[in-house]
Design a protein around this motif. Structure first.
Motif, short mmCIF file in Angstrom:
data_model
loop_
_atom_site.label_atom_id
_atom_site.label_comp_id
_atom_site.label_asym_id
_atom_site.label_seq_id
_atom_site.Cartn_x
_atom_site.Cartn_y
_atom_site.Cartn_z
N VAL A 34 -14.98 23.64 30.40
CA VAL A 34 -15.88 22.65 30.17
C VAL A 34 -14.99 21.55 30.22
O VAL A 34 -15.62 20.65 31.23
N HIS A 35 -14.00 21.17 29.64
CA HIS A 35 -13.10 19.93 29.84
C HIS A 35 -12.60 19.98 31.32
O HIS A 35 -12.59 18.68 31.78
N ALA A 36 -12.32 20.95 31.78
CA ALA A 36 -11.50 20.96 33.23
C ALA A 36 -12.60 20.57 34.20
O ALA A 36 -12.42 19.86 35.12
N THR A 37 -13.79 21.33 33.86
CA THR A 37 -14.92 20.95 34.66
C THR A 37 -15.23 19.38 34.64
O THR A 37 -15.43 18.69 35.85
N LYS A 38 -15.53 18.87 33.69
CA LYS A 38 -15.66 17.32 33.37
C LYS A 38 -14.51 16.55 34.10
O LYS A 38 -14.94 15.37 34.74
N ILE A 43 -12.40 13.16 38.45
CA ILE A 43 -11.40 12.72 39.52
C ILE A 43 -12.41 12.81 40.67
O ILE A 43 -11.98 11.84 41.50
N ASN A 44 -12.97 13.70 40.98
CA ASN A 44 -13.92 13.76 42.23
C ASN A 44 -14.68 12.50 42.36
O ASN A 44 -14.74 11.77 43.35
N ASP A 45 -15.38 12.17 41.22
CA ASP A 45 -16.17 10.83 41.54
C ASP A 45 -15.21 9.47 41.63
O ASP A 45 -15.47 8.75 42.48
N TRP A 51 -12.87 6.15 47.89
CA TRP A 51 -13.25 6.50 49.51
C TRP A 51 -14.21 5.29 49.98
O TRP A 51 -14.10 4.75 50.97
N PHE A 52 -15.23 5.10 49.35
CA PHE A 52 -16.38 4.28 49.69
C PHE A 52 -15.93 2.75 49.88
O PHE A 52 -16.18 2.16 50.54
N ALA A 53 -15.11 2.55 48.49
CA ALA A 53 -14.49 1.06 48.59
C ALA A 53 -13.68 0.78 49.85
O ALA A 53 -13.61 -0.33 50.40
N GLU A 54 -12.91 1.84 50.11
CA GLU A 54 -11.86 1.85 51.27
C GLU A 54 -12.49 1.47 52.53
O GLU A 54 -12.35 0.56 53.58
N PRO A 113 -23.03 8.21 43.72
CA PRO A 113 -24.54 8.57 43.16
C PRO A 113 -24.81 8.64 41.47
O PRO A 113 -25.77 8.05 41.23
N GLY A 114 -23.62 8.97 40.95
CA GLY A 114 -23.69 9.00 39.57
C GLY A 114 -23.11 7.42 38.89
O GLY A 114 -23.28 7.44 37.67
#
Length: 440
Positions: A34-38, A43-45, A51-54, A113-114
């Protein structure tokens, strides 16, 4: 018969303990999972937000270079102020732009989105990137072909160095020090020398000291106002300025390639650019905005005007004539009568011409600067540079340098010499990211 002990209780206890350990391990594994998923999601977010900022920062630079605001929220060019909540995939970015007409700061905020956000800041500028071209420590420098000064030619405000003889005609003057590094080499018939350094100093006027081999044979016919120094060592050899041809090829190519011969239209701009043929500027006005590499020959006809963009500031511009596969026939630079070379308007800015052609004749050289041309730094490492009647250059270096009647080299006309020029390696007048200014 002896009755066997009953161990069922112990077995049950051991089984219970194993089950407890398995359950505890499972809880740990699930917790870590669960911790790794979070963590992976975080990291993905974070990566998405960055990426959006760049993307927002890159679009801001693009909009700063546009001539309409259709795709930039209405503002554009130097007046671009940024945009808000622009959709990019499943996220957004918001940009703000502030600063001056030549230097601006772009702040871009990317949002997932989050709701995860990331901010990127960069500086942008219209000034070109530059590199230092050092080695032009002499007003005139030559190797095996030596230096010739015809009637009334002058080398002003800078020293002269040659690996072969320096010979002058009537009233030719060299205001500063003159060096000849060839063993047995000579300075002959030159006036107004400050200090003279050669094995032989003949028929010349030396205003201070003369350093030579044997007295009196090697000072014959000369007037020395200061001190004579016989038995002096031959001056040390000096290499021509170094020049990174591969770097400048790539810098020019970054702006695209013109196939075949090219005649620049009046009022046009050129650079960065590679020209796979000849470049002709035919009685027109053309503005340099970056380095130009010509694989053929360069010709400026009578009354042409070649000028640097004012965005160069104190930087210099480059015209390189270089065809490595045919240096004997290609790569000449010819500047005809009354052509005008205009710098950016700031002291220390020059137009630098480089030819790799191998012609060494005074009448048919690698670089031929005709009558009444003013300004420029000229370099022909494999061939000769000729400055013709009444021509005026800032510096000249090559296998041989020849100044025809009344030609002048004025090395320090505005208090800034070409010894350490900064030369533009990117386009001028175009908004670009400034290296080393990005921050998150």
């Amino acid at each position: 018969m002896k009755k066997m002990p009953d161990n069922r209780g112990q077995v049950l206890l051991i089984a219970a303990m194993i089950m407890a350990l398995v359950s505890a391990y499972a809880v740990v594994v699930i917790d870590k999972s669960v911790h790794a998923t979070k963590l992976n999601k975080a990291i993905n977010d974070n990566s998405q937000a960055l990426w959006f900022a760049e993307a927002g920062a890159n679009k801001a630079v693009w909009c700063l270079n546009q001539t309409v605001g259709t795709n930039c929220g209405g503002t554009f060019g130097s007046g671009y102020v940024g945009e808000s909540n622009i959709n990019m995939g499943n996220g957004t970015f918001t940009t703000t732009v502030s600063g001056t007409s030549t230097l601006k700061t772009v702040t871009s905020v990317g949002t997932t989105p989050g709701g995860e956000t990331k901010t990127v800041k960069i500086q942008t500028s219209t000034a070109p990137q530059t590199v230092t071209q050092s080695g032009f420590d002499f007003a005139v420098q030559a190797t095996g072909g030596g230096v010739g000064l015809s009637n009334n030619a002058e080398v002003q405000n800078g020293p002269l160095y040659s690996a072969a003889d320096v010979t002058c005609s009537n009233n030719a003057e060299t205001e500063r020090d003159v060096y000849v590094s060839r063993v047995g080499g000579k300075i002959d018939n030159c006036d107004n020398i400050r200090d003279a350094y050669a094995d032989r100093v003949l028929n010349s006027q030396v205003n201070r000291d003369a350093y030579y081999k044997n007295n009196p044979a090697d000072i014959s016919g000369s007037t020395v106002t200061g001190t004579k120094h016989p038995n002096s060592s031959t001056p040390a050899p000096r290499a021509l300025p170094s020049f990174d041809f591969n770097f400048w090829h790539q810098a020019a190519e970054a702006g695209g390639t013109i196939s075949g011969n090219y005649t620049a239209p009046n009022g046009s701009t050129i650079g960065p650019k590679k020209i796979n043929g000849n470049l002709t500027i035919d009685s027109t006005t053309v503005t340099i905005t970056g380095p130009v590499w010509v694989l053929g020959n360069v010709l400026l006809t009578n009354n042409s005007v070649l000028k640097l963009s004012t965005a160069f500031g104190p930087a210099s511009g480059l015209i390189l004539a270089d065809k490595p596969s045919d240096m004997a026939n290609s790569g000449t630079i010819t500047i005809s009568n009354n052509a005008v070379l205009e710098r950016s308007g700031i002291d220390g800015s020059y137009i630098m011409f480089v030819s790799t052609n191998t012609k060494t004749s005074d009448s048919s050289p690698a670089i031929n600067v005709a009558n009444n041309v003013d300004g420029g730094v000229f370099y022909a490492p494999n061939g000769s540079v000729t400055i013709n009647n009444n021509g005026n250059a800032m510096a000249a270096a090559g296998y041989r340098v020849f100044l025809n009647n009344n030609a002048t080299i004025n090395y320090d006309s505005a208090g800034v010499t070409p010894a350490n020029m900064t030369v533009a390696s990117t386009a001028a007048g175009t908004w670009r990211k400034v290296k080393g200014t990005r921050s998150e």
